[in-house]
Design a protein around this motif. Structure first.
Motif, PDB file in Angstrom:
ATOM      1  N   THR A   3       0.866  -1.167   0.000  1.00 28.55           N
ATOM      2  CA  THR A   3       0.000   0.000   0.000  1.00 28.55           C
ATOM      3  C   THR A   3       0.905   1.220   0.000  1.00 28.55           C
ATOM      4  OG1 THR A   3      -1.684  -1.198   1.236  1.00 28.55           O
ATOM      5  CG2 THR A   3      -1.897   1.187   1.148  1.00 28.55           C
ATOM      6  N   LEU A   4       0.772   2.050  -1.020  1.00 31.98           N
ATOM      7  CA  LEU A   4       1.645   3.199  -1.232  1.00 31.98           C
ATOM      8  C   LEU A   4       0.850   4.488  -1.039  1.00 31.98           C
ATOM      9  CD1 LEU A   4       3.197   1.831  -4.554  1.00 31.98           C
ATOM     10  CD2 LEU A   4       4.083   1.521  -2.230  1.00 31.98           C
ATOM     11  N   ASP A   5       1.543   5.585  -0.810  1.00 29.37           N
ATOM     12  CA  ASP A   5       0.905   6.894  -0.708  1.00 29.37           C
ATOM     13  C   ASP A   5       1.179   7.682  -1.988  1.00 29.37           C
ATOM     14  OD1 ASP A   5      -0.032   6.604   1.965  1.00 29.37           O
ATOM     15  OD2 ASP A   5       2.014   6.957   2.667  1.00 29.37           O
ATOM     16  N   ARG A  11      -4.177   6.476  -0.363  1.00 30.58           N
ATOM     17  CA  ARG A  11      -3.531   5.166  -0.286  1.00 30.58           C
ATOM     18  C   ARG A  11      -3.805   4.430  -1.598  1.00 30.58           C
ATOM     19  NH1 ARG A  11       0.090   4.694   3.351  1.00 30.58           N
ATOM     20  NH2 ARG A  11      -0.412   2.574   3.942  1.00 30.58           N
ATOM     21  N   VAL A  12      -2.749   3.864  -2.182  1.00 29.89           N
ATOM     22  CA  VAL A  12      -2.850   3.195  -3.483  1.00 29.89           C
ATOM     23  C   VAL A  12      -2.332   1.772  -3.326  1.00 29.89           C
ATOM     24  CG1 VAL A  12      -2.098   3.211  -5.889  1.00 29.89           C
ATOM     25  CG2 VAL A  12      -2.496   5.380  -4.690  1.00 29.89           C
ATOM     26  N   ARG A  13      -3.157   0.793  -3.726  1.00 32.56           N
ATOM     27  CA  ARG A  13      -2.749  -0.610  -3.642  1.00 32.56           C
ATOM     28  C   ARG A  13      -1.916  -0.994  -4.862  1.00 32.56           C
ATOM     29  NH1 ARG A  13      -6.534  -4.176  -4.457  1.00 32.56           N
ATOM     30  NH2 ARG A  13      -8.094  -2.740  -5.272  1.00 32.56           N
ATOM     31  N   LEU A  14      -0.848  -1.749  -4.621  1.00 29.30           N
ATOM     32  CA  LEU A  14      -0.055  -2.349  -5.691  1.00 29.30           C
ATOM     33  C   LEU A  14       0.032  -3.836  -5.369  1.00 29.30           C
ATOM     34  CD1 LEU A  14       1.759  -2.345  -8.192  1.00 29.30           C
ATOM     35  CD2 LEU A  14       3.677  -1.706  -6.702  1.00 29.30           C
ATOM     36  N   THR A  15      -0.727  -4.637  -6.112  1.00 25.48           N
ATOM     37  CA  THR A  15      -0.751  -6.073  -5.831  1.00 25.48           C
ATOM     38  C   THR A  15       0.502  -6.742  -6.392  1.00 25.48           C
ATOM     39  OG1 THR A  15      -1.900  -6.661  -7.880  1.00 25.48           O
ATOM     40  CG2 THR A  15      -3.279  -6.095  -5.962  1.00 25.48           C
ATOM     41  N   ASP A  16       0.825  -7.906  -5.841  1.00 22.28           N
ATOM     42  CA  ASP A  16       1.966  -8.672  -6.343  1.00 22.28           C
ATOM     43  C   ASP A  16       1.757  -9.049  -7.809  1.00 22.28           C
ATOM     44  OD1 ASP A  16       3.049  -8.508  -3.788  1.00 22.28           O
ATOM     45  OD2 ASP A  16       2.315 -10.486  -3.190  1.00 22.28           O
ATOM     46  N   GLU A  17       0.519  -9.330  -8.174  1.00 21.64           N
ATOM     47  CA  GLU A  17       0.214  -9.715  -9.564  1.00 21.64           C
ATOM     48  C   GLU A  17       0.469  -8.549 -10.504  1.00 21.64           C
ATOM     49  OE1 GLU A  17      -1.849  -9.840 -13.219  1.00 21.64           O
ATOM     50  OE2 GLU A  17      -2.585  -8.599 -11.584  1.00 21.64           O
ATOM     51  N   ALA A  82      -8.102   2.841  -4.497  1.00 20.55           N
ATOM     52  CA  ALA A  82      -7.231   3.210  -5.616  1.00 20.55           C
ATOM     53  C   ALA A  82      -6.201   2.104  -5.768  1.00 20.55           C
ATOM     54  CB  ALA A  82      -6.556   4.552  -5.356  1.00 20.55           C
ATOM     55  N   PHE A  83      -5.887   1.764  -7.018  1.00 22.85           N
ATOM     56  CA  PHE A  83      -4.918   0.701  -7.240  1.00 22.85           C
ATOM     57  C   PHE A  83      -4.160   0.923  -8.540  1.00 22.85           C
ATOM     58  CE2 PHE A  83      -8.954  -0.614  -8.978  1.00 22.85           C
ATOM     59  CZ  PHE A  83      -8.637  -1.135 -10.229  1.00 22.85           C
ATOM     60  N   VAL A  84      -2.921   0.427  -8.564  1.00 23.39           N
ATOM     61  CA  VAL A  84      -2.087   0.530  -9.754  1.00 23.39           C
ATOM     62  C   VAL A  84      -2.573  -0.508 -10.764  1.00 23.39           C
ATOM     63  CG1 VAL A  84       0.237   0.240 -10.700  1.00 23.39           C
ATOM     64  CG2 VAL A  84      -0.088   1.365  -8.473  1.00 23.39           C
ATOM     65  N   VAL A  85      -2.856  -0.042 -11.980  1.00 23.31           N
ATOM     66  CA  VAL A  85      -3.262  -0.928 -13.063  1.00 23.31           C
ATOM     67  C   VAL A  85      -2.032  -1.430 -13.809  1.00 23.31           C
ATOM     68  CG1 VAL A  85      -4.550  -1.108 -15.232  1.00 23.31           C
ATOM     69  CG2 VAL A  85      -5.466   0.254 -13.326  1.00 23.31           C
ATOM     70  N   THR A  86      -1.156  -0.488 -14.190  1.00 24.52           N
ATOM     71  CA  THR A  86       0.044  -0.834 -14.924  1.00 24.52           C
ATOM     72  C   THR A  86       1.030   0.328 -14.859  1.00 24.52           C
ATOM     73  OG1 THR A  86       0.847  -1.790 -17.029  1.00 24.52           O
ATOM     74  CG2 THR A  86      -0.732   0.032 -17.192  1.00 24.52           C
ATOM     75  N   ALA A  87       2.205   0.108 -15.393  1.00 19.54           N
ATOM     76  CA  ALA A  87       3.222   1.159 -15.532  1.00 19.54           C
ATOM     77  C   ALA A  87       4.030   0.826 -16.770  1.00 19.54           C
ATOM     78  CB  ALA A  87       4.109   1.225 -14.294  1.00 19.54           C
ATOM     79  N   TYR A  88       4.461   1.866 -17.463  1.00 17.86           N
ATOM     80  CA  TYR A  88       5.201   1.661 -18.706  1.00 17.86           C
ATOM     81  C   TYR A  88       6.015   2.906 -19.032  1.00 17.86           C
ATOM     82  CZ  TYR A  88       1.187   4.292 -20.482  1.00 17.86           C
ATOM     83  OH  TYR A  88       0.215   5.243 -20.675  1.00 17.86           O
TER      84      TYR A  88
END
Length: 104
Positions: A3-5, A11-17, A82-88
């Motif tokens: 969980t990131l700020d 607070r933004v979730r970043l799952t292992d997947e 809120a959650f991370v979908v992707t990064a590129y």
């Protein structure tokens, strides 16, 4: 899961997947540690034009394995989540409403 700020204090979730999905791309292998930093201290944040619930967090890196590129982190935002979908890596930020830096 982490969980990131972000820079807005959310607070933004970043799952292992999702992290594994991001890092499976060879150009992103060295950028994994930058995700937390860019969420907290982005150079630019824009609202996606195609999905108004998505925020695009950007930081420019003059040297990546593929040259000078912007790191884009896509965060999906709901009222209570809120959650991370992707990064590129990308050549330039996408068009959209500027959310950060805030204008005061």
């Amino acid at each position: 899961m982490k969980t990131l700020d972000d820079c807005f204090g959310h607070r933004v979730r970043l799952t292992d997947e999702r992290l594994a999905h991001i890092l499976e791309h060879p150009e992103m292998e060295a950028m994994g540690l930058e995700i937390e930093r860019v969420l907290r201290h982005p150079q630019l944040v824009r609202r996606s034009r195609s999905d108004e619930t998505a925020r695009l967090f950007y930081e420019f890196y003059a040297q990546t394995v593929v040259g000078g590129k912007w790191l884009c982190i896509v965060v999906k935002c709901a009222i209570d989540d809120a959650f991370v979908v992707t990064a590129y890596l990308t050549d330039k930020p996408k068009a959209g409403e500027d959310l950060w830096p805030t204008k005061s």
